[in-house]
Design a protein around this motif. Structure first.
Motif, mmCIF file in Angstrom:
data_model
loop_
_atom_site.group_PDB
_atom_site.id
_atom_site.type_symbol
_atom_site.label_atom_id
_atom_site.label_comp_id
_atom_site.label_asym_id
_atom_site.label_seq_id
_atom_site.Cartn_x
_atom_site.Cartn_y
_atom_site.Cartn_z
ATOM 1 N N GLU A 33 0.848 -1.199 0.000
ATOM 2 C CA GLU A 33 0.000 0.000 0.000
ATOM 3 C C GLU A 33 0.882 1.247 0.000
ATOM 4 O O GLU A 33 1.762 1.386 0.840
ATOM 5 C CB GLU A 33 -0.929 -0.014 1.233
ATOM 6 C CG GLU A 33 -1.628 1.297 1.529
ATOM 7 C CD GLU A 33 -2.447 1.858 0.361
ATOM 8 O OE1 GLU A 33 -3.244 1.108 -0.225
ATOM 9 O OE2 GLU A 33 -2.277 3.065 0.038
ATOM 10 N N ALA A 34 0.603 2.159 -0.924
ATOM 11 C CA ALA A 34 1.439 3.354 -1.070
ATOM 12 C C ALA A 34 1.287 4.327 0.096
ATOM 13 O O ALA A 34 2.270 4.936 0.540
ATOM 14 C CB ALA A 34 1.071 4.073 -2.369
ATOM 15 N N ARG A 41 -10.023 4.907 -0.793
ATOM 16 C CA ARG A 41 -11.072 5.923 -0.941
ATOM 17 C C ARG A 41 -12.163 5.779 0.126
ATOM 18 O O ARG A 41 -13.188 6.456 0.059
ATOM 19 C CB ARG A 41 -11.633 5.874 -2.362
ATOM 20 C CG ARG A 41 -10.677 6.523 -3.364
ATOM 21 C CD ARG A 41 -11.084 6.264 -4.780
ATOM 22 N NE ARG A 41 -10.668 4.947 -5.239
ATOM 23 C CZ ARG A 41 -11.081 4.369 -6.351
ATOM 24 N NH1 ARG A 41 -11.975 4.995 -7.103
ATOM 25 N NH2 ARG A 41 -10.639 3.168 -6.702
ATOM 26 N N GLY A 55 -14.143 10.139 2.014
ATOM 27 C CA GLY A 55 -14.395 9.344 0.806
ATOM 28 C C GLY A 55 -15.828 8.847 0.853
ATOM 29 O O GLY A 55 -16.758 9.630 1.058
ATOM 30 N N ALA A 56 -15.995 7.530 0.688
ATOM 31 C CA ALA A 56 -17.356 6.970 0.687
ATOM 32 C C ALA A 56 -18.060 7.244 2.008
ATOM 33 O O ALA A 56 -17.444 7.214 3.076
ATOM 34 C CB ALA A 56 -17.280 5.463 0.454
ATOM 35 N N HIS A 60 -25.753 2.491 -0.592
ATOM 36 C CA HIS A 60 -26.958 2.902 -1.324
ATOM 37 C C HIS A 60 -27.911 1.714 -1.435
ATOM 38 O O HIS A 60 -28.065 1.116 -2.498
ATOM 39 C CB HIS A 60 -26.580 3.451 -2.699
ATOM 40 C CG HIS A 60 -25.772 4.712 -2.624
ATOM 41 N ND1 HIS A 60 -26.260 5.887 -2.099
ATOM 42 C CD2 HIS A 60 -24.494 4.990 -2.983
ATOM 43 C CE1 HIS A 60 -25.331 6.830 -2.158
ATOM 44 N NE2 HIS A 60 -24.245 6.304 -2.674
ATOM 45 N N VAL A 214 5.276 2.150 -2.348
ATOM 46 C CA VAL A 214 4.722 2.619 -3.622
ATOM 47 C C VAL A 214 5.163 1.688 -4.753
ATOM 48 O O VAL A 214 6.354 1.530 -5.006
ATOM 49 C CB VAL A 214 5.198 4.061 -3.935
ATOM 50 C CG1 VAL A 214 4.588 4.553 -5.253
ATOM 51 C CG2 VAL A 214 4.855 5.006 -2.800
ATOM 52 N N PRO A 244 -6.653 2.566 -8.437
ATOM 53 C CA PRO A 244 -7.719 3.176 -9.242
ATOM 54 C C PRO A 244 -7.336 3.330 -10.716
ATOM 55 O O PRO A 244 -6.142 3.349 -11.066
ATOM 56 C CB PRO A 244 -7.893 4.561 -8.590
ATOM 57 C CG PRO A 244 -7.304 4.446 -7.224
ATOM 58 C CD PRO A 244 -6.209 3.438 -7.328
ATOM 59 N N VAL A 247 -4.613 5.747 -11.638
ATOM 60 C CA VAL A 247 -3.240 5.287 -11.413
ATOM 61 C C VAL A 247 -2.849 4.310 -12.514
ATOM 62 O O VAL A 247 -1.764 4.398 -13.088
ATOM 63 C CB VAL A 247 -3.106 4.641 -10.006
ATOM 64 C CG1 VAL A 247 -1.706 4.063 -9.813
ATOM 65 C CG2 VAL A 247 -3.437 5.651 -8.915
ATOM 66 N N GLY A 403 -11.135 -3.809 -8.125
ATOM 67 C CA GLY A 403 -11.414 -2.439 -7.692
ATOM 68 C C GLY A 403 -12.755 -1.990 -8.239
ATOM 69 O O GLY A 403 -13.344 -2.637 -9.115
ATOM 70 N N GLU A 404 -13.218 -0.846 -7.730
ATOM 71 C CA GLU A 404 -14.582 -0.400 -8.060
ATOM 72 C C GLU A 404 -14.860 -0.345 -9.560
ATOM 73 O O GLU A 404 -15.963 -0.642 -9.996
ATOM 74 C CB GLU A 404 -14.878 0.953 -7.403
ATOM 75 C CG GLU A 404 -13.907 2.113 -7.690
ATOM 76 C CD GLU A 404 -14.206 2.933 -8.932
ATOM 77 O OE1 GLU A 404 -15.258 2.721 -9.545
ATOM 78 O OE2 GLU A 404 -13.363 3.784 -9.284
ATOM 79 N N ALA A 412 -18.289 2.121 -9.099
ATOM 80 C CA ALA A 412 -18.072 3.391 -8.385
ATOM 81 C C ALA A 412 -18.500 3.327 -6.922
ATOM 82 O O ALA A 412 -18.746 4.367 -6.315
ATOM 83 C CB ALA A 412 -18.777 4.549 -9.096
ATOM 84 N N VAL A 414 -18.386 1.131 -2.869
ATOM 85 C CA VAL A 414 -17.681 0.211 -1.976
ATOM 86 C C VAL A 414 -18.152 -1.218 -2.265
ATOM 87 O O VAL A 414 -17.362 -2.167 -2.210
ATOM 88 C CB VAL A 414 -17.939 0.601 -0.504
ATOM 89 C CG1 VAL A 414 -17.300 -0.396 0.439
ATOM 90 C CG2 VAL A 414 -17.410 2.013 -0.230
#
Ligand SMILES: Cc1cc2nc3c(=O)[nH]c(=O)nc-3n(C[C@H](O)[C@H](O)[C@H](O)COP(=O)(O)OP(=O)(O)OC[C@H]3O[C@@H](n4cnc5c(N)ncnc54)[C@H](O)[C@@H]3O)c2cc1C
Length: 441
Positions: A33-34, A41, A55-56, A60, A214, A244, A247, A403-404, A412, A414
């Motif tokens: 993890e960077a 997020r 972030g989130a 929903h 990183v 993401p 990146v 990822g999302e 988009a 969680v």
């Protein structure tokens, strides 16, 4: 360890879910993890006892939601806060007209009827539209069929513009018409008064984590992967990359050999949005008790048009507004004080001297975060909904993107991150595992 079974890049919800499932399945896993924190997020800051999710914030719709199931298992307190998407009247909203005065009930009802009429007409027009149609194209087509006068049409156009900005963080003309959510929400929407970050914390239990690591290169071949960065190189039989889209698309993150055409093509059609949050806590409440949101219409609301009342979370009068799409790009270089002044000037138009001096503020900068490069991905004009899932096509049997942005059903979110981490773990294991294994002991 010389060689791991799996290296996971990124300790957001996708990476942590995958790592936890693989660790539980007995695999040797390390998460690189960077940042100096986990969650990605999902990021909570605290002023005393009051948690603010930068972030989130929301689930929903809790019915059938794996995130809600995990949150219940982790005993995370949840507060019902149903937004119902960016709807004109899902909850009581105080509307202010272009001159800054509150709309009457009759005026509000007329406006809401216009939005409803357009929303009813939109799905058929989207269905029949060209693959490269934008949301703006289909909206204009619908508006033409109503034949309204320009002021009435503009009022609706403005609403649709704000909706695409607030939901997707994108300009209405850049967003694929086919890229709109169906907006169906199953059950209550909830937020986390103690912070969403508890989810990441609990998912990370028992996971081998390396913070401030990183990654800049991922090399893959038939034998496995090597992952390099500022702390050296690690090798493994497989890698799950959860960074993401912003990146992945940057020159700071190199995958060699390059991603195969179907995956690279999907990646090129997804774009990171611009979506920032501005929280303001006030000494006293100056807005109406019965409303959950305030919205202003007209040119003055070009950037700051909607405020959400978060008072119910902690009892402190709190408003949340968003800078989204063009607004977020426009304020990118402003310092926080300038952003807050600009927001307050709009609130003072509506509420005058009753607007107090905020006791605490938070302004996010996701666009400038090198490990996010925006808030979440959206489908640009010309993309297809399958681009999300295509992004997760296993590469050479050893490299898995998650990822999302890799989850078609509810991108988009969680939820998408969690489900994509589960799928990546299953792909690495070559068998199904229950998603619940991520949160049961
Ligand atoms: C302002 C905002 C509001 C949102 N609101 C909601 C909401 O209300 N409800 C909802 O469901 N979703 C919401 N979302 C979306 C949700 O937060 C994301 O979809 C989800 O958290 C993404 O998880 P992820 O694991 O896919 O990615 P991330 O959380 O981004 O995890 C990726 C990880 O990779 C790390 N990383 C990046 N580059 C490198 C590198 N080079 N080397 C090593 N590590 C790296 C990052 O630091 C990060 O920790 C919101 C997002 C934002 C920003």
């Amino acid at each position: 360890m010389d060689r791991y079974d799996t290296i996971v890049v990124g300790a957001g919800v996708a990476g942590l879910t995958a790592a936890r499932l693989l660790t539980r399945a007995g695999r040797s896993v390390v998460v690189l993890e960077a940042r100096d924190r986990i969650g990605g997020r999902v990021w909570t800051v605290r002023d005393g006892d009051e948690a603010t999710d930068l972030g989130a914030s929301w689930i929903h719709g809790v019915d059938g939601s794996p995130v809600a199931a995990a949150a219940r298992a982790f005993e995370m307190p949840m507060t019902e806060f149903t937004v119902g998407g960016y709807q004109p009247d899902s909850r009581p909203i105080a509307y202010y007209g272009p001159a800054g005065s509150r709309l009457s009930e009759v005026e509000t009802a007329g406006f809401v009827d216009d939005i409803r009429a357009v929303d009813e007409a939109l799905p058929a027009v989207i269905e029949a539209s060209a693959p490269d149609a934008s949301y703006s194209d289909v909206a204009e087509q619908v508006l033409r069929t109503f034949g309204w006068d320009e002021a009435r049409a503009e009022r609706v156009r403005e609403y649709l513009r704000h909706r695409s900005e607030e939901q997707y963080g994108a300009w209405i003309g850049d967003l694929a018409a086919h890229g709109l959510d169906d907006d169906s929400i199953d059950g209550d929407e909830v937020v986390f008064p103690d912070g969403y970050d508890r989810l990441a914390e609990r998912l990370s239990d028992g996971v081998d984590l390396r913070l401030e690591h990183v990654v800049s290169h991922v090399r893959w071949d038939d034998d496995g992967v090597s992952v390099s960065g500022d702390r050296g190189t690690l090798t493994a039989a497989a890698a799950i990359v959860t960074v993401p889209v912003g990146v992945l698309r940057s020159s700071d993150f190199v995958i060699e050999p390059a991603l195969p055409a179907p995956v690279a093509g999907a990646l090129s059609r997804l774009e990171m949005n611009a979506f920032e949050k501005v929280f303001l806590r006030f000494p006293t409440r100056f807005w109406d008790d019965e409303v959950y949101a305030i919205r202003q219409q007209g040119p003055q609301g070009l950037w700051w048009h909607s405020w959400y009342d978060l008072t119910s979370l902690h009892g402190t009068p709190t408003l949340l507004t968003f800078a989204a799409g063009p607004a977020a790009r426009a304020i990118r270089d402003w310092d926080d004080a300038a952003v807050i002044d600009s927001v307050l000037s709009q609130l003072r138009r509506l509420y005058g001297h009753r607007v107090g001096v905020p006791t605490a503020v938070h302004v996010t900068h996701w666009q400038d975060d090198p490990y996010a490069r925006g808030s979440y991905a959206y489908m640009t004009v010309g993309s297809t909904t399958s681009d999300h899932d295509d992004l997760a096509t296993p590469v050479g049997g050893v490299l898995h993107l998650a990822g999302e942005a890799t989850w078609t059903d509810d991108p988009a979110t969680v939820t998408a991150a969690l489900c994509s981490g589960h799928r990546a773990a299953q792909n690495v294991l070559g068998r199904d595992v229950p998603i619940e294994d991520a949160w049961t002991d």
